[in-house]
Design a protein around this motif. Structure first.
Motif, mmCIF file in Angstrom:
data_model
loop_
_atom_site.group_PDB
_atom_site.id
_atom_site.type_symbol
_atom_site.label_atom_id
_atom_site.label_comp_id
_atom_site.label_asym_id
_atom_site.label_seq_id
_atom_site.Cartn_x
_atom_site.Cartn_y
_atom_site.Cartn_z
ATOM 1 N N ARG A 123 40.255 46.843 42.230
ATOM 2 C CA ARG A 123 39.444 46.470 41.055
ATOM 3 C C ARG A 123 37.960 46.652 41.350
ATOM 4 O O ARG A 123 37.202 47.155 40.519
ATOM 5 C CB ARG A 123 39.754 45.027 40.650
ATOM 6 C CG ARG A 123 39.048 44.560 39.429
ATOM 7 C CD ARG A 123 39.687 45.162 38.180
ATOM 8 N NE ARG A 123 38.953 44.679 37.032
ATOM 9 C CZ ARG A 123 38.296 45.465 36.177
ATOM 10 N NH1 ARG A 123 38.324 46.756 36.321
ATOM 11 N NH2 ARG A 123 37.631 44.953 35.177
ATOM 12 N N GLY A 124 37.521 46.226 42.512
ATOM 13 C CA GLY A 124 36.117 46.363 42.883
ATOM 14 C C GLY A 124 35.677 47.812 42.946
ATOM 15 O O GLY A 124 34.602 48.181 42.466
ATOM 16 N N LEU A 125 36.521 48.651 43.535
ATOM 17 C CA LEU A 125 36.184 50.071 43.615
ATOM 18 C C LEU A 125 36.193 50.714 42.231
ATOM 19 O O LEU A 125 35.345 51.551 41.919
ATOM 20 C CB LEU A 125 37.139 50.786 44.567
ATOM 21 C CG LEU A 125 36.947 50.412 46.041
ATOM 22 C CD1 LEU A 125 38.117 50.895 46.876
ATOM 23 C CD2 LEU A 125 35.632 50.955 46.569
ATOM 24 N N ALA A 178 26.723 36.723 42.705
ATOM 25 C CA ALA A 178 27.439 37.515 43.715
ATOM 26 C C ALA A 178 26.684 38.768 44.114
ATOM 27 O O ALA A 178 26.680 39.141 45.288
ATOM 28 C CB ALA A 178 28.836 37.864 43.215
ATOM 29 N N ASP A 179 26.024 39.397 43.164
ATOM 30 C CA ASP A 179 25.301 40.629 43.501
ATOM 31 C C ASP A 179 24.181 40.374 44.501
ATOM 32 O O ASP A 179 23.875 41.220 45.330
ATOM 33 C CB ASP A 179 24.767 41.310 42.241
ATOM 34 C CG ASP A 179 23.851 40.425 41.418
ATOM 35 O OD1 ASP A 179 24.003 39.185 41.452
ATOM 36 O OD2 ASP A 179 22.976 40.980 40.726
ATOM 37 N N ALA A 180 23.582 39.193 44.453
ATOM 38 C CA ALA A 180 22.495 38.855 45.377
ATOM 39 C C ALA A 180 23.015 38.396 46.741
ATOM 40 O O ALA A 180 22.278 38.452 47.729
ATOM 41 C CB ALA A 180 21.619 37.763 44.772
ATOM 42 N N TYR A 181 24.263 37.955 46.792
ATOM 43 C CA TYR A 181 24.804 37.373 48.014
ATOM 44 C C TYR A 181 26.005 38.127 48.578
ATOM 45 O O TYR A 181 26.810 37.568 49.322
ATOM 46 C CB TYR A 181 25.203 35.912 47.769
ATOM 47 C CG TYR A 181 24.072 35.018 47.353
ATOM 48 C CD1 TYR A 181 22.878 34.986 48.066
ATOM 49 C CD2 TYR A 181 24.186 34.200 46.238
ATOM 50 C CE1 TYR A 181 21.835 34.152 47.677
ATOM 51 C CE2 TYR A 181 23.141 33.365 45.850
ATOM 52 C CZ TYR A 181 21.976 33.350 46.577
ATOM 53 O OH TYR A 181 20.951 32.522 46.193
ATOM 54 N N VAL A 182 26.134 39.397 48.243
ATOM 55 C CA VAL A 182 27.295 40.171 48.693
ATOM 56 C C VAL A 182 27.451 40.106 50.203
ATOM 57 O O VAL A 182 28.556 39.859 50.715
ATOM 58 C CB VAL A 182 27.204 41.644 48.217
ATOM 59 C CG1 VAL A 182 28.250 42.501 48.899
ATOM 60 C CG2 VAL A 182 27.343 41.723 46.726
ATOM 61 N N CYS A 210 40.977 35.442 49.057
ATOM 62 C CA CYS A 210 41.203 36.182 47.820
ATOM 63 C C CYS A 210 40.060 35.932 46.830
ATOM 64 O O CYS A 210 39.558 36.863 46.191
ATOM 65 C CB CYS A 210 42.548 35.788 47.218
ATOM 66 S SG CYS A 210 43.011 36.822 45.823
ATOM 67 N N LEU A 211 39.644 34.688 46.706
ATOM 68 C CA LEU A 211 38.526 34.366 45.808
ATOM 69 C C LEU A 211 37.237 35.039 46.268
ATOM 70 O O LEU A 211 36.459 35.535 45.441
ATOM 71 C CB LEU A 211 38.324 32.850 45.724
ATOM 72 C CG LEU A 211 39.415 32.075 44.996
ATOM 73 C CD1 LEU A 211 39.167 30.575 45.135
ATOM 74 C CD2 LEU A 211 39.483 32.481 43.529
ATOM 75 N N LEU A 212 37.019 35.063 47.565
ATOM 76 C CA LEU A 212 35.817 35.716 48.083
ATOM 77 C C LEU A 212 35.839 37.214 47.814
ATOM 78 O O LEU A 212 34.818 37.803 47.441
ATOM 79 C CB LEU A 212 35.661 35.425 49.585
ATOM 80 C CG LEU A 212 35.384 33.968 49.939
ATOM 81 C CD1 LEU A 212 35.475 33.756 51.450
ATOM 82 C CD2 LEU A 212 34.046 33.517 49.406
ATOM 83 N N LEU A 213 37.001 37.829 47.967
ATOM 84 C CA LEU A 213 37.107 39.258 47.672
ATOM 85 C C LEU A 213 36.909 39.507 46.176
ATOM 86 O O LEU A 213 36.279 40.482 45.780
ATOM 87 C CB LEU A 213 38.445 39.810 48.147
ATOM 88 C CG LEU A 213 38.617 41.319 48.042
ATOM 89 C CD1 LEU A 213 37.482 42.070 48.725
ATOM 90 C CD2 LEU A 213 39.942 41.734 48.629
ATOM 91 N N GLU A 214 37.421 38.611 45.350
ATOM 92 C CA GLU A 214 37.177 38.719 43.909
ATOM 93 C C GLU A 214 35.680 38.688 43.615
ATOM 94 O O GLU A 214 35.175 39.468 42.804
ATOM 95 C CB GLU A 214 37.885 37.579 43.173
ATOM 96 C CG GLU A 214 37.649 37.589 41.682
ATOM 97 C CD GLU A 214 38.328 36.447 40.948
ATOM 98 O OE1 GLU A 214 38.013 36.259 39.764
ATOM 99 O OE2 GLU A 214 39.168 35.729 41.542
ATOM 100 N N LEU A 215 34.958 37.805 44.275
ATOM 101 C CA LEU A 215 33.507 37.718 44.079
ATOM 102 C C LEU A 215 32.813 39.014 44.491
ATOM 103 O O LEU A 215 31.907 39.491 43.794
ATOM 104 C CB LEU A 215 32.935 36.535 44.862
ATOM 105 C CG LEU A 215 33.325 35.154 44.347
ATOM 106 C CD1 LEU A 215 32.963 34.083 45.372
ATOM 107 C CD2 LEU A 215 32.674 34.875 43.003
ATOM 108 N N VAL A 216 33.225 39.583 45.610
ATOM 109 C CA VAL A 216 32.631 40.846 46.063
ATOM 110 C C VAL A 216 32.918 41.938 45.034
ATOM 111 O O VAL A 216 32.033 42.721 44.679
ATOM 112 C CB VAL A 216 33.161 41.244 47.455
ATOM 113 C CG1 VAL A 216 32.699 42.641 47.837
ATOM 114 C CG2 VAL A 216 32.706 40.232 48.506
ATOM 115 N N ALA A 217 34.147 41.982 44.535
ATOM 116 C CA ALA A 217 34.503 42.985 43.528
ATOM 117 C C ALA A 217 33.646 42.816 42.274
ATOM 118 O O ALA A 217 33.112 43.793 41.726
ATOM 119 C CB ALA A 217 35.988 42.878 43.184
#
Length: 112
Positions: free
Chosen positions: A88-90, A32-36, A53-60
C-alpha cells in the motif's frame, strides 16, 4: 528517541487504554510525514507484532520517498499484514522506483 513528542505518542500506543492508544496513533498519523525516520527506527526496535503493523501503516500513510527502501524491504516479510502495508505504501508513492520495487517483488514471488 530524540523527539519527545514521538516518544510520548509511541508510549501512548503501548498503553492498555484504548483511548490513549488511539490518541498516540492519531498524533503520529497527522505528522507521519515529518517523523518517518523516527517511526522507521521505532519499527525496528518494536517486538509487538500489532504495534509493528501500526507503525508500518503510519510509514505507508506518510507517502514519503525517504521510506521507499524501508517499504521495499518489507515486501518479503512473512507477516501478511506487514506485506499489505508495504504494498500500500509503495502504491501510494506512485513513483517509478516504487513501481519497480513492486514489480521485483512480484517476479520474486513475494507478492501476487
Amino acid at each position: 528517541m530524540a523527539n519527545q513528542r514521538v516518544a510520548r505518542a509511541l508510549e501512548s500506543m503501548r498503553s492498555p487504554d484504548p483511548a490513549l492508544r488511539a490518541q498516540g496513533f492519531d498524533f503520529l498519523r497527522e505528522h507521519a510525514d515529518a517523523y518517518v525516520e523516527e517511526i522507521v527506527v521505532a519499527f525496528g526496535q518494536e517486538r509487538d507484532d500489532d504495534l509493528r503493523c501500526l507503525l508500518l501503516e503510519l510509514v505507508a500513510e506518510a507517502r514519503s520517498p525517504d521510506a521507499l527502501a524501508f517499504l521495499a524491504d518489507q515486501l518479503d516479510n512473512d507477516d501478511e499484514s506487514l506485506r499489505f502495508w508495504a504494498i500500500r505504501g509503495l502504491e501510494m508513492l506512485d513513483s517509478a522506483p516504487a513501481r519497480q520495487a513492486l514489480h521485483r517483488a512480484r517476479v520474486n514471488g513475494w507478492i501476487a
